[in-house]
Each structure stands twice: as structure tokens, then as C-alpha cells.
Write a protein that holds these residues in place. Structure first.
Motif, mmCIF file in Angstrom:
data_model
loop_
_atom_site.group_PDB
_atom_site.id
_atom_site.type_symbol
_atom_site.label_atom_id
_atom_site.label_comp_id
_atom_site.label_asym_id
_atom_site.label_seq_id
_atom_site.Cartn_x
_atom_site.Cartn_y
_atom_site.Cartn_z
ATOM 1 N N GLY A 134 39.297 24.137 25.277
ATOM 2 C CA GLY A 134 39.942 25.410 24.490
ATOM 3 C C GLY A 134 40.119 27.230 25.159
ATOM 4 N N ALA A 135 40.357 28.018 24.717
ATOM 5 C CA ALA A 135 39.688 29.182 24.945
ATOM 6 C C ALA A 135 40.584 29.934 23.448
ATOM 7 N N LEU A 136 40.178 30.799 23.495
ATOM 8 C CA LEU A 136 40.493 32.614 22.623
ATOM 9 C C LEU A 136 40.483 33.488 23.204
ATOM 10 N N LEU A 137 41.384 34.240 23.515
ATOM 11 C CA LEU A 137 41.563 34.937 23.950
ATOM 12 C C LEU A 137 42.450 36.652 23.053
ATOM 13 N N PHE A 138 41.373 38.282 23.160
ATOM 14 C CA PHE A 138 41.481 39.017 22.358
ATOM 15 C C PHE A 138 42.161 40.127 23.479
ATOM 16 N N SER A 139 42.697 41.049 22.680
ATOM 17 C CA SER A 139 42.937 41.991 23.337
ATOM 18 C C SER A 139 42.143 43.840 22.454
ATOM 19 N N SER A 140 42.152 45.018 23.488
ATOM 20 C CA SER A 140 41.027 45.529 23.247
ATOM 21 C C SER A 140 42.248 46.964 23.699
ATOM 22 N N GLY A 141 41.534 47.965 23.936
ATOM 23 C CA GLY A 141 41.737 49.472 24.828
ATOM 24 C C GLY A 141 40.817 50.107 25.544
ATOM 25 N N SER A 142 40.923 51.723 25.819
ATOM 26 C CA SER A 142 39.604 51.951 26.105
ATOM 27 C C SER A 142 38.403 53.365 25.106
ATOM 28 N N SER A 143 38.769 53.143 24.461
ATOM 29 C CA SER A 143 38.000 53.537 23.472
ATOM 30 C C SER A 143 36.483 52.942 23.582
ATOM 31 N N PRO A 144 36.203 51.098 23.541
ATOM 32 C CA PRO A 144 34.972 50.601 23.557
ATOM 33 C C PRO A 144 34.226 51.481 24.456
ATOM 34 N N HIS A 145 34.451 51.875 25.607
ATOM 35 C CA HIS A 145 34.343 52.330 26.719
ATOM 36 C C HIS A 145 34.536 53.516 27.005
ATOM 37 N N TYR A 146 35.204 54.113 26.074
ATOM 38 C CA TYR A 146 35.466 55.959 26.543
ATOM 39 C C TYR A 146 35.641 56.519 25.497
ATOM 40 N N TYR A 178 35.813 28.935 26.052
ATOM 41 C CA TYR A 178 36.000 30.347 26.414
ATOM 42 C C TYR A 178 36.887 31.110 24.959
ATOM 43 N N ALA A 179 36.076 32.361 25.391
ATOM 44 C CA ALA A 179 36.574 33.861 25.023
ATOM 45 C C ALA A 179 36.634 34.855 25.532
ATOM 46 N N GLY A 180 37.214 35.677 25.855
ATOM 47 C CA GLY A 180 37.399 36.339 27.056
ATOM 48 C C GLY A 180 38.807 37.707 25.768
ATOM 49 N N VAL A 181 38.244 38.637 26.789
ATOM 50 C CA VAL A 181 38.900 39.855 25.554
ATOM 51 C C VAL A 181 39.372 40.502 27.326
ATOM 52 N N LEU A 182 40.674 40.860 26.602
ATOM 53 C CA LEU A 182 41.614 42.547 28.194
ATOM 54 C C LEU A 182 41.143 43.283 27.307
ATOM 55 N N ASN A 183 40.477 44.736 27.780
ATOM 56 C CA ASN A 183 40.494 45.265 27.251
ATOM 57 C C ASN A 183 41.850 46.564 28.603
ATOM 58 N N ILE A 184 42.609 47.363 27.423
ATOM 59 C CA ILE A 184 44.212 47.667 28.161
ATOM 60 C C ILE A 184 43.506 49.028 27.940
ATOM 61 N N GLY A 185 44.243 49.718 28.686
ATOM 62 C CA GLY A 185 44.014 51.521 29.159
ATOM 63 C C GLY A 185 45.349 51.266 30.004
ATOM 64 N N VAL A 186 46.219 51.267 30.005
ATOM 65 C CA VAL A 186 47.692 51.192 29.880
ATOM 66 C C VAL A 186 48.506 51.331 28.524
ATOM 67 N N LEU A 187 49.240 52.113 28.305
ATOM 68 C CA LEU A 187 51.071 51.717 27.764
ATOM 69 C C LEU A 187 51.606 50.677 28.602
ATOM 70 N N ILE A 188 51.837 49.844 27.567
ATOM 71 C CA ILE A 188 52.620 48.589 28.082
ATOM 72 C C ILE A 188 53.943 48.798 27.873
ATOM 73 N N GLY A 189 54.428 48.369 29.324
ATOM 74 C CA GLY A 189 55.809 48.940 29.411
ATOM 75 C C GLY A 189 56.760 47.515 28.452
ATOM 76 N N ASP A 190 57.994 47.766 27.551
ATOM 77 C CA ASP A 190 58.918 47.480 26.619
ATOM 78 C C ASP A 190 57.579 47.702 25.049
ATOM 79 N N THR A 227 42.123 31.450 33.409
ATOM 80 C CA THR A 227 41.781 30.519 34.238
ATOM 81 C C THR A 227 40.643 30.266 35.378
ATOM 82 N N LYS A 228 40.519 32.508 35.281
ATOM 83 C CA LYS A 228 38.617 31.643 36.027
ATOM 84 C C LYS A 228 37.708 32.038 34.959
ATOM 85 N N ARG A 229 37.963 32.363 33.954
ATOM 86 C CA ARG A 229 36.871 32.341 32.999
ATOM 87 C C ARG A 229 35.665 32.491 33.964
#
Length: 240
Positions: A134-146, A178-190, A227-229
Motif C-alpha cells: 500500500g501507499a500513503l501519499l501527502f501534499s505539502s508546499g515550500s514553507s517547511p523548507h523556506y 510506503y509513505a511519501g510527501v510531495l513538497n510543491i513549490g509551484v502554482l498548479i495549473g488549473d 513507483t520509485k519509493r
């Protein structure tokens, strides 16, 4: 047998891009969002692309709603193989200063980016661990880094979420989950955020430039993360 991707907080940006990418790999999609009409509209759009999907309205800031919607998705599709938590707040919910930040301003960010991911995990992880997959995926932004004081309250909540996901990943090691987070530092289209900022550029402080990326490109990054994990965090649109 088809596998199921459940997107908690399905929107026109990240939700659409991720659903389409996983859908091309044969995944069925559970569209989970607050608005029943919007959820049904997203399902119709996915069906037009040949992707099996179903709508599951829920308020993800309420624990019992998260538990209920998980039961409904499982009843419909059998099991949830991948869950992506993409719920995000509105620009109107931001607190633009850390110095003047009040505890009450953390209520919505914490509910969306910490409590709700925890509820989702508690509802899904035991069965995934029992299956060994199984996989648990999460979304974040830039602020945890900057530090981004103009997003003060969300920065605090996202930092807390980051700590939670790191600890979760460490505890899941060796279970097949697997647990992973995508740190998103962009404006997402649409996305709703892109539309708001285009209409009200004054919401972004002078001198701050935000890169943009299509929802399809973000969906591809989620697919690679899944997929890469090989990492707990993947940074997009900024240097870690």
C-alpha cells in the motif's frame, strides 16, 4: 483486478493530474471532496477519458467524515491500494504575519494538513500493513523548507505534517507500505490557487515569484514518487 487510488481532497489541479496519471495505469479513482456536484463532475471528466471513477463527498476536516468515506470507498471498490491526501486551504484562510499569528488562525490549516492526514492514515494503514502492500501519499508546499511569513499559519501546519510523515515513514519501514510527501513549490495549473492569484496578484508579496507547473506534470511526479519509493520527500519547483 484493478487497483484503487483514493484522492482525499480532489481538486482541479493536483487531484486531476494525479487521477489521470494513475488512471492511465489502470487504477480506479475514488474522488473525495466536499462538494457533491464538483465530485460528480470530476468523475464524468475521468469517465470521458476511459478512467473508472466514483464520487464520495465528505468534509475531510471532520474525523467521522473521514472514517465514513473510507468505509464507503472500500464498500464500492473492495480496498484502497493508494491514498493521496491533497486537501488544501483557501488563500482567504492565510494569516500573513507570524508576529501577529493567533492560535485560532491555526484551526483550519491544522485540520486540513495535520489532523485529516492522521485520520486518513489511521483508517487505512492497518489493512495495508496486514496485506503487506500500500501507499500513503501527502501534499505539502515550500514553507517547511523556506520561511514564508505571508503564509504564516499554513507554514506552521505544514511543518507539523512534515514531522508526522517522516515519523510515519520510519515506522512503516519493512512493512511493505510506503509513505511519501510531495513538497510543491509551484502554482498548479488549473488549480483554484492559480485562478485566485491570477485574479488578485496583490495576494503575493512584491518580489516573490512563483513558478508554475501543469497538473499533468504534478501527477507524473506523484507517480514517480509512488513507483520509485526511494525517498520520503520529493521537492518540486524549488531547491531543498
Amino acid at each position: 483486478m484493478s487497483k484503487t487510488l483514493a484522492i482525499f481532497g480532489y481538486g482541479p489541479g493536483l487531484g486531476v493530474g494525479t487521477a489521470k496519471r494513475f488512471g492511465r495505469e489502470g487504477y480506479r479513482v475514488a474522488v473525495i471532496g466536499r462538494s457533491p456536484d464538483k465530485a460528480r463532475g470530476h468523475v464524468a471528466d475521468l469517465a470521458a477519458e476511459g478512467i473508472e471513477a466514483a464520487a464520495f463527498p465528505a468534509d475531510l476536516t471532520v474525523e467521522t467524515e473521514v472514517e465514513r468515506v473510507v468505509r464507503e470507498v472500500i464498500a464500492e471498490f473492495g480496498q484502497i491500494d493508494v491514498a493521496m491526501h491533497g486537501a488544501a486551504g483557501n488563500m482567504a484562510d492565510r494569516a500573513p504575519s507570524t508576529l501577529t499569528l493567533e492560535v485560532g488562525a491555526l484551526r483550519i490549516p491544522l485540520a486540513l494538513k495535520l489532523y485529516s492526514p492522521i485520520w486518513m492514515t489511521r483508517a487505512l494503514a492497518p489493512a495495508m500493513i496486514e496485506r503487506g502492500d500500500g501507499a500513503l501519499l501527502f501534499s505539502s508546499g515550500s514553507s517547511p523548507h523556506y520561511p514564508l511569513p505571508y503564509l504564516a499559519n499554513f507554514g506552521v501546519a505544514l511543518a507539523a505534517q512534515r514531522g508526522y510523515v517522516q515519523q510515519l515513514a520510519a515506522e512503516l519501514e519493512g512493512t511493505g507500505v510506503y509513505a511519501g510527501v510531495l513538497n510543491i513549490g509551484v502554482l498548479i495549473g488549473d488549480s483554484e490557487a492559480e485562478r485566485i492569484i491570477d485574479a488578485h496578484p496583490e495576494l503575493v508579496p512584491p518580489g516573490v515569484e512563483i513558478a508554475r507547473m501543469s497538473n499533468d506534470a504534478l501527477g507524473e511526479h506523484y507517480w514517480q514518487l509512488f513507483t520509485k519509493r526511494d525517498t520520503v520527500e520529493l521537492d518540486i519547483g524549488f531547491d531543498a
